[in-house]
Design a protein around this motif. Structure first.
Motif, PDB file in Angstrom:
ATOM      1  N   ALA A  15       0.844  -1.194   0.000  1.00 51.89           N
ATOM      2  CA  ALA A  15       0.000   0.000   0.000  1.00 51.89           C
ATOM      3  C   ALA A  15       0.878   1.242   0.000  1.00 51.89           C
ATOM      4  CB  ALA A  15      -0.925   0.020   1.212  1.00 51.89           C
ATOM      5  N   ARG A  16       0.454   2.229  -0.741  1.00 57.76           N
ATOM      6  CA  ARG A  16       1.122   3.524  -0.688  1.00 57.76           C
ATOM      7  C   ARG A  16       0.896   4.133   0.703  1.00 57.76           C
ATOM      8  NH1 ARG A  16       2.099   7.817  -4.620  1.00 57.76           N
ATOM      9  NH2 ARG A  16       1.206   6.481  -6.231  1.00 57.76           N
ATOM     10  N   PRO A  17       1.942   4.662   1.347  1.00 60.41           N
ATOM     11  CA  PRO A  17       1.740   5.290   2.659  1.00 60.41           C
ATOM     12  C   PRO A  17       0.668   6.373   2.589  1.00 60.41           C
ATOM     13  CG  PRO A  17       4.083   5.044   2.210  1.00 60.41           C
ATOM     14  CD  PRO A  17       3.362   4.691   0.942  1.00 60.41           C
ATOM     15  N   MET A  18      -0.180   6.400   3.593  1.00 65.68           N
ATOM     16  CA  MET A  18      -1.307   7.317   3.602  1.00 65.68           C
ATOM     17  C   MET A  18      -1.385   8.016   4.951  1.00 65.68           C
ATOM     18  SD  MET A  18      -5.216   6.439   2.535  1.00 65.68           S
ATOM     19  CE  MET A  18      -6.335   7.789   2.080  1.00 65.68           C
ATOM     20  N   PRO A  19      -1.703   9.297   4.977  1.00 66.85           N
ATOM     21  CA  PRO A  19      -1.834   9.963   6.283  1.00 66.85           C
ATOM     22  C   PRO A  19      -3.024   9.429   7.059  1.00 66.85           C
ATOM     23  CG  PRO A  19      -2.550  11.422   4.510  1.00 66.85           C
ATOM     24  CD  PRO A  19      -1.942  10.228   3.852  1.00 66.85           C
ATOM     25  N   THR A  20      -2.876   9.411   8.362  1.00 69.21           N
ATOM     26  CA  THR A  20      -3.986   9.096   9.257  1.00 69.21           C
ATOM     27  C   THR A  20      -4.233  10.306  10.146  1.00 69.21           C
ATOM     28  OG1 THR A  20      -2.460   8.109  10.849  1.00 69.21           O
ATOM     29  CG2 THR A  20      -3.544   6.621   9.285  1.00 69.21           C
ATOM     30  N   LEU A  39      -7.512   7.816  -3.962  1.00 69.22           N
ATOM     31  CA  LEU A  39      -8.530   6.774  -3.861  1.00 69.22           C
ATOM     32  C   LEU A  39      -7.894   5.388  -3.946  1.00 69.22           C
ATOM     33  CD1 LEU A  39     -11.455   5.894  -3.697  1.00 69.22           C
ATOM     34  CD2 LEU A  39     -11.623   6.165  -6.186  1.00 69.22           C
ATOM     35  N   GLU A  40      -6.936   5.223  -4.839  1.00 70.23           N
ATOM     36  CA  GLU A  40      -6.250   3.938  -4.939  1.00 70.23           C
ATOM     37  C   GLU A  40      -5.463   3.637  -3.668  1.00 70.23           C
ATOM     38  OE1 GLU A  40      -4.980   0.295  -6.203  1.00 70.23           O
ATOM     39  OE2 GLU A  40      -6.609   1.576  -6.934  1.00 70.23           O
ATOM     40  N   ALA A  41      -4.822   4.662  -3.101  1.00 70.85           N
ATOM     41  CA  ALA A  41      -4.097   4.465  -1.841  1.00 70.85           C
ATOM     42  C   ALA A  41      -5.061   4.084  -0.726  1.00 70.85           C
ATOM     43  CB  ALA A  41      -3.343   5.738  -1.474  1.00 70.85           C
ATOM     44  N   TYR A  42      -6.241   4.701  -0.724  1.00 72.02           N
ATOM     45  CA  TYR A  42      -7.269   4.379   0.282  1.00 72.02           C
ATOM     46  C   TYR A  42      -7.656   2.910   0.174  1.00 72.02           C
ATOM     47  CZ  TYR A  42     -11.615   5.064   2.965  1.00 72.02           C
ATOM     48  OH  TYR A  42     -12.621   4.999   3.885  1.00 72.02           O
ATOM     49  N   ARG A  43      -7.890   2.445  -1.050  1.00 70.31           N
ATOM     50  CA  ARG A  43      -8.242   1.034  -1.263  1.00 70.31           C
ATOM     51  C   ARG A  43      -7.112   0.121  -0.817  1.00 70.31           C
ATOM     52  NH1 ARG A  43      -9.895   2.405  -7.109  1.00 70.31           N
ATOM     53  NH2 ARG A  43     -12.104   2.922  -7.006  1.00 70.31           N
ATOM     54  N   GLU A  44      -5.889   0.477  -1.190  1.00 67.98           N
ATOM     55  CA  GLU A  44      -4.741  -0.360  -0.824  1.00 67.98           C
ATOM     56  C   GLU A  44      -4.576  -0.445   0.688  1.00 67.98           C
ATOM     57  OE1 GLU A  44      -1.678   0.285  -4.607  1.00 67.98           O
ATOM     58  OE2 GLU A  44      -1.513   1.547  -2.818  1.00 67.98           O
ATOM     59  N   ASN A  45      -4.771   0.674   1.366  1.00 64.22           N
ATOM     60  CA  ASN A  45      -4.603   0.667   2.815  1.00 64.22           C
ATOM     61  C   ASN A  45      -5.717  -0.106   3.514  1.00 64.22           C
ATOM     62  OD1 ASN A  45      -2.305   2.584   4.104  1.00 64.22           O
ATOM     63  ND2 ASN A  45      -2.857   3.313   2.060  1.00 64.22           N
ATOM     64  N   LEU A  46      -6.912  -0.073   2.954  1.00 58.73           N
ATOM     65  CA  LEU A  46      -7.986  -0.899   3.497  1.00 58.73           C
ATOM     66  C   LEU A  46      -7.653  -2.372   3.325  1.00 58.73           C
ATOM     67  CD1 LEU A  46     -10.728  -1.371   4.746  1.00 58.73           C
ATOM     68  CD2 LEU A  46     -11.763  -0.985   2.489  1.00 58.73           C
ATOM     69  N   ARG A  47      -7.132  -2.736   2.144  1.00 62.57           N
ATOM     70  CA  ARG A  47      -6.745  -4.136   1.930  1.00 62.57           C
ATOM     71  C   ARG A  47      -5.602  -4.529   2.857  1.00 62.57           C
ATOM     72  NH1 ARG A  47      -7.924  -2.865  -3.694  1.00 62.57           N
ATOM     73  NH2 ARG A  47      -5.747  -2.315  -4.056  1.00 62.57           N
ATOM     74  N   MET A  48      -4.678  -3.608   3.092  1.00 62.20           N
ATOM     75  CA  MET A  48      -3.579  -3.882   4.019  1.00 62.20           C
ATOM     76  C   MET A  48      -4.129  -4.090   5.436  1.00 62.20           C
ATOM     77  SD  MET A  48      -0.195  -4.062   4.504  1.00 62.20           S
ATOM     78  CE  MET A  48       0.759  -3.054   3.352  1.00 62.20           C
TER      79      MET A  48
END
Length: 409
Positions: A73-78, A241-250
Protein backbone atom coordinates in the motif's frame (compact mmCIF):
# COMPACT_ATOMS: atom_id res chain seq x y z
CA UNK A 1 10.20 4.97 -7.98
CA UNK A 2 7.36 5.00 -5.48
CA UNK A 3 7.46 4.17 -1.79
CA UNK A 4 5.16 1.37 -0.65
CA UNK A 5 4.40 -0.23 2.68
CA UNK A 6 4.97 -3.95 2.15
CA UNK A 7 3.51 -6.67 4.37
CA UNK A 8 5.08 -10.11 4.40
CA UNK A 9 4.36 -13.21 6.45
CA UNK A 10 7.78 -14.69 7.12
CA UNK A 11 6.26 -17.92 8.43
CA UNK A 12 5.36 -18.86 4.86
CA UNK A 13 9.04 -18.81 3.93
CA UNK A 14 9.55 -21.96 6.00
CA UNK A 15 7.14 -24.02 3.90
CA UNK A 16 8.27 -26.14 0.99
CA UNK A 17 6.63 -25.61 -2.42
CA UNK A 18 4.26 -28.53 -1.91
CA UNK A 19 2.95 -27.14 1.36
CA UNK A 20 2.51 -23.69 -0.18
CA UNK A 21 0.58 -25.19 -3.07
CA UNK A 22 -1.71 -27.04 -0.65
CA UNK A 23 -2.70 -23.69 0.81
CA UNK A 24 -3.76 -22.07 -2.44
CA UNK A 25 -7.12 -23.74 -3.22
CA UNK A 26 -8.91 -22.35 -0.16
CA UNK A 27 -8.06 -18.71 -0.48
CA UNK A 28 -4.39 -18.05 -1.19
CA UNK A 29 -1.18 -18.31 0.79
CA UNK A 30 -1.58 -17.55 4.45
CA UNK A 31 -5.27 -16.65 4.45
CA UNK A 32 -7.39 -17.23 7.53
CA UNK A 33 -9.31 -19.98 5.71
CA UNK A 34 -6.04 -21.71 4.84
CA UNK A 35 -4.77 -21.72 8.38
CA UNK A 36 -7.99 -23.19 9.75
CA UNK A 37 -9.23 -25.09 6.71
CA UNK A 38 -8.99 -28.85 6.09
CA UNK A 39 -7.11 -30.79 8.75
CA UNK A 40 -4.44 -31.74 6.20
CA UNK A 41 -3.36 -28.12 6.00
CA UNK A 42 -0.63 -26.93 8.33
CA UNK A 43 -1.55 -24.55 11.15
CA UNK A 44 0.99 -21.76 10.95
CA UNK A 45 1.64 -19.00 13.45
CA UNK A 46 1.90 -15.79 11.42
CA UNK A 47 5.09 -13.72 11.49
CA UNK A 48 4.20 -10.34 9.97
CA UNK A 49 7.00 -8.13 8.73
CA UNK A 50 6.29 -4.57 7.63
CA UNK A 51 8.77 -2.53 5.62
CA UNK A 52 8.80 0.52 3.37
CA UNK A 53 10.31 -0.14 -0.04
CA UNK A 54 10.90 1.98 -3.14
CA UNK A 55 9.46 0.05 -6.06
CA UNK A 56 9.38 0.41 -9.83
CA UNK A 57 6.46 -1.07 -11.80
CA UNK A 58 8.81 -3.83 -12.93
CA UNK A 59 9.41 -4.80 -9.29
CA UNK A 60 5.78 -5.77 -8.82
CA UNK A 61 6.21 -9.07 -10.70
CA UNK A 62 9.08 -10.11 -8.45
CA UNK A 63 7.09 -9.09 -5.39
CA UNK A 64 4.12 -11.19 -6.51
CA UNK A 65 6.41 -14.24 -6.83
CA UNK A 66 7.66 -13.84 -3.26
CA UNK A 67 5.86 -16.61 -1.28
CA UNK A 68 5.90 -14.46 1.87
CA UNK A 69 4.28 -11.41 0.25
CA UNK A 70 0.81 -10.52 1.54
CA UNK A 71 -0.04 -6.92 0.61
CA UNK A 72 1.34 -3.53 -0.39
CA UNK A 73 0.00 0.00 0.00
CA UNK A 74 1.12 3.52 -0.69
CA UNK A 75 1.74 5.29 2.66
CA UNK A 76 -1.31 7.32 3.60
CA UNK A 77 -1.83 9.96 6.28
CA UNK A 78 -3.99 9.10 9.26
CA UNK A 79 -5.71 11.49 11.60
CA UNK A 80 -7.39 11.56 14.95
CA UNK A 81 -11.15 11.13 15.10
CA UNK A 82 -11.24 14.36 17.02
CA UNK A 83 -13.53 15.20 19.88
CA UNK A 84 -16.64 17.23 19.17
CA UNK A 85 -15.81 20.06 21.53
CA UNK A 86 -15.50 19.91 25.28
CA UNK A 87 -18.46 20.00 27.62
CA UNK A 88 -19.09 21.35 31.07
CA UNK A 89 -20.30 18.07 32.54
CA UNK A 90 -19.83 17.76 36.27
CA UNK A 91 -19.59 14.51 38.21
CA UNK A 92 -22.88 13.26 39.61
CA UNK A 93 -22.17 10.88 42.47
CA UNK A 94 -19.07 8.69 42.69
CA UNK A 95 -19.18 7.12 39.22
CA UNK A 96 -19.28 8.66 35.74
CA UNK A 97 -22.55 8.18 33.96
CA UNK A 98 -20.86 6.09 31.26
CA UNK A 99 -19.34 3.60 33.68
CA UNK A 100 -22.74 3.22 35.33
CA UNK A 101 -24.64 3.00 32.02
CA UNK A 102 -22.65 -0.04 30.82
CA UNK A 103 -23.05 -1.73 34.21
CA UNK A 104 -19.36 -1.74 35.09
CA UNK A 105 -20.23 -0.76 38.66
CA UNK A 106 -22.49 -3.80 39.05
CA UNK A 107 -20.25 -6.72 38.14
CA UNK A 108 -17.84 -9.07 39.85
CA UNK A 109 -14.96 -8.55 37.41
CA UNK A 110 -12.67 -5.57 36.87
CA UNK A 111 -10.44 -6.61 33.95
CA UNK A 112 -7.73 -8.25 36.07
CA UNK A 113 -5.28 -10.25 34.00
CA UNK A 114 -6.37 -8.64 30.72
CA UNK A 115 -3.88 -6.71 28.59
CA UNK A 116 -5.28 -3.69 26.76
CA UNK A 117 -3.58 -1.73 23.97
CA UNK A 118 -4.48 1.89 23.19
CA UNK A 119 -3.27 3.11 19.79
CA UNK A 120 -3.67 6.86 20.00
CA UNK A 121 -1.71 10.03 20.90
CA UNK A 122 0.17 8.43 23.80
CA UNK A 123 -0.48 8.77 27.52
CA UNK A 124 0.35 10.92 30.51
CA UNK A 125 1.72 7.98 32.48
CA UNK A 126 2.24 10.12 35.59
CA UNK A 127 -1.47 10.90 35.94
CA UNK A 128 -2.92 9.62 39.20
CA UNK A 129 -5.50 7.66 37.21
CA UNK A 130 -2.78 5.27 36.10
CA UNK A 131 -1.09 4.69 39.44
CA UNK A 132 0.02 1.09 39.71
CA UNK A 133 -0.54 0.25 36.05
CA UNK A 134 2.33 -1.40 34.19
CA UNK A 135 2.43 0.95 31.20
CA UNK A 136 4.49 -0.18 28.21
CA UNK A 137 4.95 2.70 25.79
CA UNK A 138 6.14 2.54 22.21
CA UNK A 139 6.40 5.59 19.99
CA UNK A 140 5.72 5.00 16.29
CA UNK A 141 5.64 8.70 15.36
CA UNK A 142 9.22 9.67 16.11
CA UNK A 143 8.06 12.46 18.42
CA UNK A 144 8.76 10.68 21.70
CA UNK A 145 6.65 9.14 24.45
CA UNK A 146 4.05 11.10 26.37
CA UNK A 147 0.82 12.79 25.28
CA UNK A 148 0.94 16.40 24.18
CA UNK A 149 -2.57 16.15 22.77
CA UNK A 150 -4.61 14.67 25.61
CA UNK A 151 -6.84 12.40 23.52
CA UNK A 152 -4.98 9.19 24.31
CA UNK A 153 -4.87 9.96 28.02
CA UNK A 154 -8.63 10.56 28.10
CA UNK A 155 -9.36 7.30 26.25
CA UNK A 156 -7.01 5.29 28.45
CA UNK A 157 -8.65 6.75 31.56
CA UNK A 158 -12.06 5.51 30.47
CA UNK A 159 -10.77 2.00 29.82
CA UNK A 160 -8.67 1.31 32.91
CA UNK A 161 -8.32 4.53 34.90
CA UNK A 162 -8.30 4.38 38.69
CA UNK A 163 -10.47 6.70 40.78
CA UNK A 164 -9.59 10.39 40.62
CA UNK A 165 -10.66 12.57 43.56
CA UNK A 166 -13.15 9.90 44.59
CA UNK A 167 -14.71 9.60 41.11
CA UNK A 168 -14.63 6.31 39.26
CA UNK A 169 -13.78 6.97 35.62
CA UNK A 170 -12.55 3.54 34.46
CA UNK A 171 -14.72 0.73 33.14
CA UNK A 172 -12.06 -1.91 33.86
CA UNK A 173 -9.83 -0.50 36.63
CA UNK A 174 -8.39 -3.95 37.36
CA UNK A 175 -6.35 -3.93 34.14
CA UNK A 176 -2.75 -3.94 35.31
CA UNK A 177 -0.86 -4.00 32.00
CA UNK A 178 -1.46 -1.45 29.25
CA UNK A 179 0.28 -1.22 25.89
CA UNK A 180 0.38 2.39 24.71
CA UNK A 181 1.19 2.72 21.02
CA UNK A 182 1.71 6.35 20.04
CA UNK A 183 0.55 6.40 16.41
CA UNK A 184 -0.56 10.05 16.27
CA UNK A 185 1.52 13.10 17.13
CA UNK A 186 0.49 16.03 19.31
CA UNK A 187 -1.50 17.47 16.40
CA UNK A 188 -3.42 14.21 15.97
CA UNK A 189 -1.63 13.32 12.73
CA UNK A 190 0.17 10.16 11.72
CA UNK A 191 0.66 7.70 8.88
CA UNK A 192 -0.73 4.30 7.96
CA UNK A 193 2.70 2.70 8.37
CA UNK A 194 2.66 3.76 12.04
CA UNK A 195 -0.77 2.19 12.54
CA UNK A 196 0.14 -1.08 10.83
CA UNK A 197 3.38 -1.43 12.79
CA UNK A 198 1.55 -0.69 16.04
CA UNK A 199 -1.11 -3.30 15.31
CA UNK A 200 1.60 -5.87 14.62
CA UNK A 201 3.37 -4.93 17.85
CA UNK A 202 0.25 -5.00 20.03
CA UNK A 203 -1.50 -8.04 18.60
CA UNK A 204 1.29 -10.36 17.43
CA UNK A 205 4.35 -9.43 19.49
CA UNK A 206 2.60 -8.54 22.76
CA UNK A 207 -0.63 -10.58 22.39
CA UNK A 208 -2.92 -7.81 23.63
CA UNK A 209 -6.41 -9.08 24.42
CA UNK A 210 -8.13 -5.83 23.43
CA UNK A 211 -6.94 -3.08 21.06
CA UNK A 212 -8.67 0.31 21.13
CA UNK A 213 -8.24 2.92 18.39
CA UNK A 214 -9.97 6.14 17.40
CA UNK A 215 -8.48 7.25 14.10
CA UNK A 216 -9.10 7.15 10.37
CA UNK A 217 -7.37 7.16 6.99
CA UNK A 218 -7.11 10.76 5.80
CA UNK A 219 -8.30 10.63 2.17
CA UNK A 220 -8.82 14.42 1.87
CA UNK A 221 -5.41 15.02 3.45
CA UNK A 222 -3.60 12.88 0.86
CA UNK A 223 -5.55 14.45 -2.00
CA UNK A 224 -4.64 17.96 -0.83
CA UNK A 225 -1.01 16.99 -0.27
CA UNK A 226 -0.65 15.71 -3.83
CA UNK A 227 -2.45 18.77 -5.22
CA UNK A 228 -0.09 21.03 -3.26
CA UNK A 229 2.81 19.25 -4.99
CA UNK A 230 1.40 20.31 -8.37
CA UNK A 231 -0.66 17.23 -9.27
CA UNK A 232 -3.90 17.99 -11.17
CA UNK A 233 -6.83 17.59 -8.80
CA UNK A 234 -8.37 14.77 -10.85
CA UNK A 235 -5.16 12.73 -10.79
CA UNK A 236 -4.50 13.53 -7.13
CA UNK A 237 -7.98 12.29 -6.24
CA UNK A 238 -7.52 9.13 -8.29
CA UNK A 239 -4.17 8.30 -6.68
CA UNK A 240 -5.54 9.04 -3.22
CA UNK A 241 -8.53 6.77 -3.86
CA UNK A 242 -6.25 3.94 -4.94
CA UNK A 243 -4.10 4.46 -1.84
CA UNK A 244 -7.27 4.38 0.28
CA UNK A 245 -8.24 1.03 -1.26
CA UNK A 246 -4.74 -0.36 -0.82
CA UNK A 247 -4.60 0.67 2.81
CA UNK A 248 -7.99 -0.90 3.50
CA UNK A 249 -6.75 -4.14 1.93
CA UNK A 250 -3.58 -3.88 4.02
CA UNK A 251 -5.65 -3.37 7.17
CA UNK A 252 -7.78 -6.40 6.25
CA UNK A 253 -4.65 -8.49 5.67
CA UNK A 254 -3.29 -7.56 9.10
CA UNK A 255 -6.66 -8.32 10.69
CA UNK A 256 -6.56 -11.70 8.93
CA UNK A 257 -3.16 -12.42 10.48
CA UNK A 258 -4.41 -11.30 13.89
CA UNK A 259 -7.30 -13.78 13.60
CA UNK A 260 -4.85 -16.49 12.59
CA UNK A 261 -2.77 -15.66 15.65
CA UNK A 262 -5.77 -16.45 17.85
CA UNK A 263 -4.98 -20.17 17.57
CA UNK A 264 -1.82 -19.49 19.55
CA UNK A 265 -2.74 -16.59 21.87
CA UNK A 266 -6.52 -16.31 21.94
CA UNK A 267 -6.38 -13.37 19.58
CA UNK A 268 -6.96 -9.64 19.91
CA UNK A 269 -10.34 -7.93 19.78
CA UNK A 270 -10.02 -4.68 17.82
CA UNK A 271 -12.43 -1.90 18.83
CA UNK A 272 -12.59 1.33 16.79
CA UNK A 273 -14.55 4.58 16.66
CA UNK A 274 -17.25 4.82 13.99
CA UNK A 275 -16.44 8.47 13.27
CA UNK A 276 -17.96 11.89 13.92
CA UNK A 277 -18.91 13.03 10.42
CA UNK A 278 -22.72 12.88 10.71
CA UNK A 279 -24.60 16.16 11.17
CA UNK A 280 -28.12 15.29 12.30
CA UNK A 281 -28.50 18.73 13.82
CA UNK A 282 -28.36 20.12 10.27
CA UNK A 283 -30.77 17.56 8.81
CA UNK A 284 -32.14 14.29 10.17
CA UNK A 285 -30.87 12.45 7.08
CA UNK A 286 -27.37 13.95 7.19
CA UNK A 287 -25.82 10.67 8.24
CA UNK A 288 -22.43 9.27 7.26
CA UNK A 289 -21.74 5.57 7.54
CA UNK A 290 -18.98 4.07 9.70
CA UNK A 291 -15.56 5.20 8.50
CA UNK A 292 -12.46 3.11 7.80
CA UNK A 293 -10.76 1.40 9.59
CA UNK A 294 -13.73 0.88 11.93
CA UNK A 295 -15.69 -0.45 8.94
CA UNK A 296 -13.09 -3.15 8.20
CA UNK A 297 -13.94 -6.83 8.57
CA UNK A 298 -13.61 -8.11 12.13
CA UNK A 299 -13.49 -4.71 13.84
CA UNK A 300 -16.05 -3.80 16.52
CA UNK A 301 -17.21 -0.37 15.37
CA UNK A 302 -18.63 1.95 18.02
CA UNK A 303 -21.24 4.71 17.85
CA UNK A 304 -21.82 7.37 20.51
CA UNK A 305 -24.84 7.52 22.80
CA UNK A 306 -25.86 10.37 25.08
CA UNK A 307 -28.36 10.92 27.86
CA UNK A 308 -31.80 12.25 26.94
CA UNK A 309 -35.05 13.03 28.75
CA UNK A 310 -36.72 9.78 27.63
CA UNK A 311 -33.68 7.55 27.51
CA UNK A 312 -30.45 7.33 25.57
CA UNK A 313 -30.17 9.05 22.21
CA UNK A 314 -27.62 8.86 19.42
CA UNK A 315 -25.29 11.83 19.22
CA UNK A 316 -25.89 14.11 16.24
CA UNK A 317 -22.30 13.58 15.09
CA UNK A 318 -22.16 9.78 15.47
CA UNK A 319 -21.75 7.88 12.21
CA UNK A 320 -24.48 5.41 11.39
CA UNK A 321 -24.27 1.59 11.07
CA UNK A 322 -21.96 0.84 14.02
CA UNK A 323 -22.00 -2.67 15.47
CA UNK A 324 -22.61 -1.36 19.01
CA UNK A 325 -22.78 1.87 21.00
CA UNK A 326 -21.08 3.24 24.07
CA UNK A 327 -21.50 6.42 26.12
CA UNK A 328 -19.94 9.20 24.04
CA UNK A 329 -21.38 12.51 25.27
CA UNK A 330 -20.26 14.38 28.39
CA UNK A 331 -17.66 11.74 29.16
CA UNK A 332 -15.44 12.69 32.09
CA UNK A 333 -11.99 11.13 32.14
CA UNK A 334 -8.30 11.83 32.74
CA UNK A 335 -6.84 15.10 31.50
CA UNK A 336 -3.22 15.21 30.37
CA UNK A 337 -1.07 16.99 32.98
CA UNK A 338 -3.54 16.20 35.73
CA UNK A 339 -7.17 16.52 36.67
CA UNK A 340 -10.30 15.63 34.73
CA UNK A 341 -11.96 16.88 31.56
CA UNK A 342 -15.19 16.12 29.71
CA UNK A 343 -15.21 15.34 25.97
CA UNK A 344 -17.74 14.26 23.35
CA UNK A 345 -17.18 11.87 20.44
CA UNK A 346 -17.25 8.32 19.19
CA UNK A 347 -13.64 8.41 20.42
CA UNK A 348 -15.08 8.59 23.95
CA UNK A 349 -17.59 5.79 23.29
CA UNK A 350 -14.90 3.42 22.00
CA UNK A 351 -12.94 3.06 25.27
CA UNK A 352 -16.19 2.22 27.09
CA UNK A 353 -16.58 -0.73 24.71
CA UNK A 354 -12.90 -1.67 25.03
CA UNK A 355 -13.29 -1.64 28.81
CA UNK A 356 -16.39 -3.83 28.65
CA UNK A 357 -14.47 -6.20 26.37
CA UNK A 358 -11.79 -6.48 29.08
CA UNK A 359 -14.48 -7.32 31.64
CA UNK A 360 -15.95 -10.01 29.43
CA UNK A 361 -12.51 -11.43 28.71
CA UNK A 362 -11.93 -11.92 32.42
CA UNK A 363 -15.45 -13.26 33.03
CA UNK A 364 -15.31 -15.85 30.27
CA UNK A 365 -12.12 -17.28 31.75
CA UNK A 366 -14.26 -18.52 34.65
CA UNK A 367 -16.55 -20.47 32.31
CA UNK A 368 -15.90 -23.89 30.70
CA UNK A 369 -15.55 -22.50 27.18
CA UNK A 370 -12.62 -21.48 24.97
CA UNK A 371 -11.76 -17.83 25.52
CA UNK A 372 -10.80 -16.13 22.28
CA UNK A 373 -11.42 -12.79 20.66
CA UNK A 374 -14.29 -14.43 18.75
CA UNK A 375 -16.09 -15.61 21.89
CA UNK A 376 -15.60 -12.21 23.55
CA UNK A 377 -16.92 -10.44 20.47
CA UNK A 378 -19.94 -12.75 20.35
CA UNK A 379 -20.70 -12.14 24.02
CA UNK A 380 -20.44 -8.36 23.61
CA UNK A 381 -22.93 -8.39 20.74
CA UNK A 382 -25.30 -10.82 22.48
CA UNK A 383 -25.32 -8.89 25.76
CA UNK A 384 -25.83 -5.44 24.24
CA UNK A 385 -29.12 -3.90 25.32
CA UNK A 386 -31.69 -1.72 23.58
CA UNK A 387 -34.05 -0.95 26.47
CA UNK A 388 -32.11 2.15 27.62
CA UNK A 389 -32.72 3.92 24.29
CA UNK A 390 -35.48 6.45 23.87
CA UNK A 391 -38.39 5.58 21.58
CA UNK A 392 -37.73 6.34 17.94
CA UNK A 393 -33.96 5.77 17.89
CA UNK A 394 -33.15 4.18 14.54
CA UNK A 395 -31.76 0.64 14.67
CA UNK A 396 -28.96 1.37 12.15
CA UNK A 397 -27.80 4.27 14.33
CA UNK A 398 -27.43 2.18 17.50
CA UNK A 399 -26.50 -1.22 16.03
CA UNK A 400 -26.92 -4.11 18.48
CA UNK A 401 -27.36 -1.58 21.26
CA UNK A 402 -25.48 -0.32 24.30
CA UNK A 403 -22.71 -2.66 25.45
CA UNK A 404 -23.26 -4.27 28.83
CA UNK A 405 -20.82 -5.61 31.39
CA UNK A 406 -21.32 -9.10 32.87
CA UNK A 407 -24.14 -8.85 35.39
CA UNK A 408 -23.39 -9.35 39.05
CA UNK A 409 -26.78 -10.95 39.71
Amino acid sequence: MTDYIVLRDKSLGRLNPGELESLRPTGGPGSFADRFGPSSHPVIEPEPEISVESLEPSDMRDLARDPTFRQKARPMPTKLIDTVGTSNAQPQGQTTWGVHAVGADDTDVDGAGVTVAVLDTGIDRDHIAFAGVNIIERDFTGTGDGDGNGHGTHCAGTIFGRNVDGLRIGVAPGVSTALIGKVLDDNGSGGSQMLFEAMQWAAIQESAHVISMSLGFDFPGLTNSLADQGWPVEIASSVALEAYRENLRMFDAIMDMIRAHSAFSGGSLVVAAAGNESRRQVHANFEVSVSVPAAAVGVVSVGAAGEGQNGLTIADFSNTNPLVCGPGVNVISAKANGGLVSFNGTSMATPHVAGVAALWWEKLQTLPIPVTSDTVRARILASSVTDPFAPGVDIPDRGAGLVSAPHLH
